[in-house]
Design a protein around this motif. Structure first.
Motif, PDB file in Angstrom:
ATOM      1  N   ARG A 270     -29.242  41.663   2.872  1.00 27.54           N
ATOM      2  CA  ARG A 270     -28.943  41.520   1.457  1.00 27.54           C
ATOM      3  C   ARG A 270     -27.571  42.107   1.184  1.00 27.54           C
ATOM      4  O   ARG A 270     -27.223  43.134   1.773  1.00 27.54           O
ATOM      5  CB  ARG A 270     -29.986  42.308   0.656  1.00 27.54           C
ATOM      6  CG  ARG A 270     -30.205  41.755  -0.697  1.00 27.54           C
ATOM      7  CD  ARG A 270     -31.482  42.208  -1.327  1.00 27.54           C
ATOM      8  NE  ARG A 270     -32.209  41.069  -1.852  1.00 27.54           N
ATOM      9  CZ  ARG A 270     -31.814  40.333  -2.870  1.00 27.54           C
ATOM     10  NH1 ARG A 270     -30.694  40.587  -3.489  1.00 27.54           N
ATOM     11  NH2 ARG A 270     -32.536  39.319  -3.284  1.00 27.54           N
ATOM     12  N   ILE A 271     -26.802  41.479   0.308  1.00 30.21           N
ATOM     13  CA  ILE A 271     -25.483  42.059   0.001  1.00 30.21           C
ATOM     14  C   ILE A 271     -25.424  42.632  -1.409  1.00 30.21           C
ATOM     15  O   ILE A 271     -24.454  43.313  -1.757  1.00 30.21           O
ATOM     16  CB  ILE A 271     -24.342  41.032   0.199  1.00 30.21           C
ATOM     17  CG1 ILE A 271     -24.545  39.813  -0.719  1.00 30.21           C
ATOM     18  CG2 ILE A 271     -24.202  40.617   1.651  1.00 30.21           C
ATOM     19  CD1 ILE A 271     -23.260  39.065  -0.972  1.00 30.21           C
ATOM     20  N   ALA A 272     -26.403  42.322  -2.241  1.00 32.12           N
ATOM     21  CA  ALA A 272     -26.368  42.837  -3.623  1.00 32.12           C
ATOM     22  C   ALA A 272     -27.778  42.800  -4.208  1.00 32.12           C
ATOM     23  O   ALA A 272     -28.653  42.103  -3.695  1.00 32.12           O
ATOM     24  CB  ALA A 272     -25.433  41.994  -4.483  1.00 32.12           C
ATOM     25  N   GLY A 273     -27.951  43.548  -5.281  1.00 34.86           N
ATOM     26  CA  GLY A 273     -29.251  43.572  -5.940  1.00 34.86           C
ATOM     27  C   GLY A 273     -29.351  42.507  -7.017  1.00 34.86           C
ATOM     28  O   GLY A 273     -28.348  42.051  -7.557  1.00 34.86           O
ATOM     29  N   GLU A 274     -30.556  42.142  -7.283  1.00 33.53           N
ATOM     30  CA  GLU A 274     -30.838  41.134  -8.310  1.00 33.53           C
ATOM     31  C   GLU A 274     -32.039  41.687  -9.066  1.00 33.53           C
ATOM     32  O   GLU A 274     -32.974  42.167  -8.441  1.00 33.53           O
ATOM     33  CB  GLU A 274     -31.237  39.869  -7.577  1.00 33.53           C
ATOM     34  CG  GLU A 274     -31.249  38.614  -8.375  1.00 33.53           C
ATOM     35  CD  GLU A 274     -31.750  37.466  -7.477  1.00 33.53           C
ATOM     36  OE1 GLU A 274     -31.386  36.348  -7.759  1.00 33.53           O
ATOM     37  OE2 GLU A 274     -32.511  37.709  -6.528  1.00 33.53           O
ATOM     38  N   THR A 275     -32.014  41.611 -10.356  1.00 33.99           N
ATOM     39  CA  THR A 275     -33.124  42.208 -11.107  1.00 33.99           C
ATOM     40  C   THR A 275     -33.733  41.178 -12.042  1.00 33.99           C
ATOM     41  O   THR A 275     -33.014  40.437 -12.714  1.00 33.99           O
ATOM     42  CB  THR A 275     -32.608  43.366 -11.993  1.00 33.99           C
ATOM     43  OG1 THR A 275     -31.679  44.098 -11.235  1.00 33.99           O
ATOM     44  CG2 THR A 275     -33.739  44.253 -12.434  1.00 33.99           C
ATOM     45  N   PRO A 276     -35.068  41.127 -12.086  1.00 31.88           N
ATOM     46  CA  PRO A 276     -35.681  40.194 -13.032  1.00 31.88           C
ATOM     47  C   PRO A 276     -35.194  40.491 -14.456  1.00 31.88           C
ATOM     48  O   PRO A 276     -35.089  41.660 -14.844  1.00 31.88           O
ATOM     49  CB  PRO A 276     -37.180  40.497 -12.925  1.00 31.88           C
ATOM     50  CG  PRO A 276     -37.346  41.277 -11.685  1.00 31.88           C
ATOM     51  CD  PRO A 276     -36.044  41.950 -11.384  1.00 31.88           C
ATOM     52  N   PRO A 277     -34.897  39.443 -15.234  1.00 29.36           N
ATOM     53  CA  PRO A 277     -34.303  39.660 -16.563  1.00 29.36           C
ATOM     54  C   PRO A 277     -35.153  40.519 -17.493  1.00 29.36           C
ATOM     55  O   PRO A 277     -34.622  41.123 -18.421  1.00 29.36           O
ATOM     56  CB  PRO A 277     -34.161  38.247 -17.129  1.00 29.36           C
ATOM     57  CG  PRO A 277     -34.531  37.311 -16.035  1.00 29.36           C
ATOM     58  CD  PRO A 277     -35.072  38.080 -14.879  1.00 29.36           C
TER      59      PRO A 277
END
Ligand code: SF4
Length: 313
Positions: A270-277
């Protein structure tokens, strides 16, 4: 051009590694087995890490009140709708610290997941201070039969930062746990956060050289995300000058330089985080993860960089 990891992408990317190893895409099923965290239940601390909002990482079908079997069934049906050709899964014990507690509890949870024919392995997210010889011995035996990976929260290589974010463990404990896990023949992964308060861009960059010396198989990178309701949110409101958030462009350029120094053997998951809206993030950036990835790969090409280009043994 083929890079040392056997394909033409400029970094040793996890999906390609999995395809090469298993002949197809393997989907992770995130589970919450109801394990706790020693930094929350009083074993090590009570407040947790200042940035932690565990709920932000759990998909909606994850609920510790549901048996593992039910979570797996619901997870498979969720993913079948999105990726019709997926037939192999990894059970991902992600929430909190999944080696914290008695060994027989762990065995029950892991083996319930592995009783599904199409679950070919487990990924265990945990803290470096939540592992011991007996647990490693059990997982070492299990890894002869299934794909087993222990994923440690490294977060930072600097004790000062670990103390500041209330991790309640040192980097020496992290490095020891990684070596002991690798010595048992178990695959080992790590998770790192970029942008924690008190760390300069230079000190973060230097961590590439420090981490590259560890026997890690895989690594995940996240930009610091500030979730509402966390201790870090309060700290930010009190002293915003202590925080130096990356813009998306800064982050991607930083990461290009970073992976140039990184051990080419590490699989980058993974290169970055993603967060549920539904979880509010203060100062969010970035579009969806796949779009970030496309930008990153374009930048690697434009700057003619690849993983390990400037890595020194
Ligand atoms: S980040 Fe992990 S170790 Fe820290 S409080 Fe949250 S679950 Fe516990």
């Amino acid at each position: 051009m083929l890079y040392p990891w056997g394909h033409s992408r400029r970094f040793n990317a996890y999906p390609d590694y999995m395809k090469k190893t298993f002949g197809e895409r393997v989907q992770k099923l995130t589970l919450d087995a109801g394990f706790s965290c020693p930094n929350r239940d009083g074993t090590k601390g009570t407040g947790g890490c200042t940035f932690c909002l565990n709920a932000a990482f759990n998909p909606s079908y994850c609920d510790p009140l549901k048996p593992i079997t039910q979570q797996i069934r619901e997870g498979i049906s969720f993913h079948e709708k999105r990726y019709r050709r997926v037939s192999k899964y990894l059970a991902y014990f992600q929430a909190f610290s999944n080696t914290h507690g008695p060994l027989d509890l762990m065995i029950r949870a892991y083996e319930e997941a592995l009783s599904f024919n199409n679950v070919i392995g487990i990924v265990i997210g945990t803290r470096p201070d939540c592992i011991d010889e007996k647990k490693l011995e059990y997982l070492s035996v299990l890894s002869k039969q299934f794909h087993v990976i222990i994923e440690y929260g490294i977060e930072s290589v600097y004790d000062e930062t670990l103390h500041r974010v209330n991790r309640c463990h040192t980097f020496k404990e992290t490095s020891d746990a990684i070596f002991r896990t690798a010595e048992k023949g178990i695959q080992v992964g790590g998770h790192v956060i970029f942008g924690l308060p008190g760390e300069s861009r230079e000190s973060m960059m230097k961590s590439a050289d420090i981490l590259s010396k560890l026997p890690l198989d895989s690594i995940k990178f996240h930009q610091l995300q500030l979730f509402k309701g966390t201790v870090m949110e309060r700290e930010y409101n009190d002293k915003p000058e202590d925080f130096n958030f990356f813009t998306e462009d800064e982050y991607l350029n930083f990461l290009v330089d970073y992976i140039s120094r990184l051990n080419p053997k590490f699989i980058i998951e993974r290169i970055a985080g993603e967060t549920p809206p539904r979880y509010a993030v203060i100062r969010p950036w970035g579009p969806r993860y796949d779009q970030i990835l496309v930008k990153f790969e374009k930048l690697l090409e434009d700057r003619d960089v690849w993983q390990g280009k400037t890595f020194e043994v």
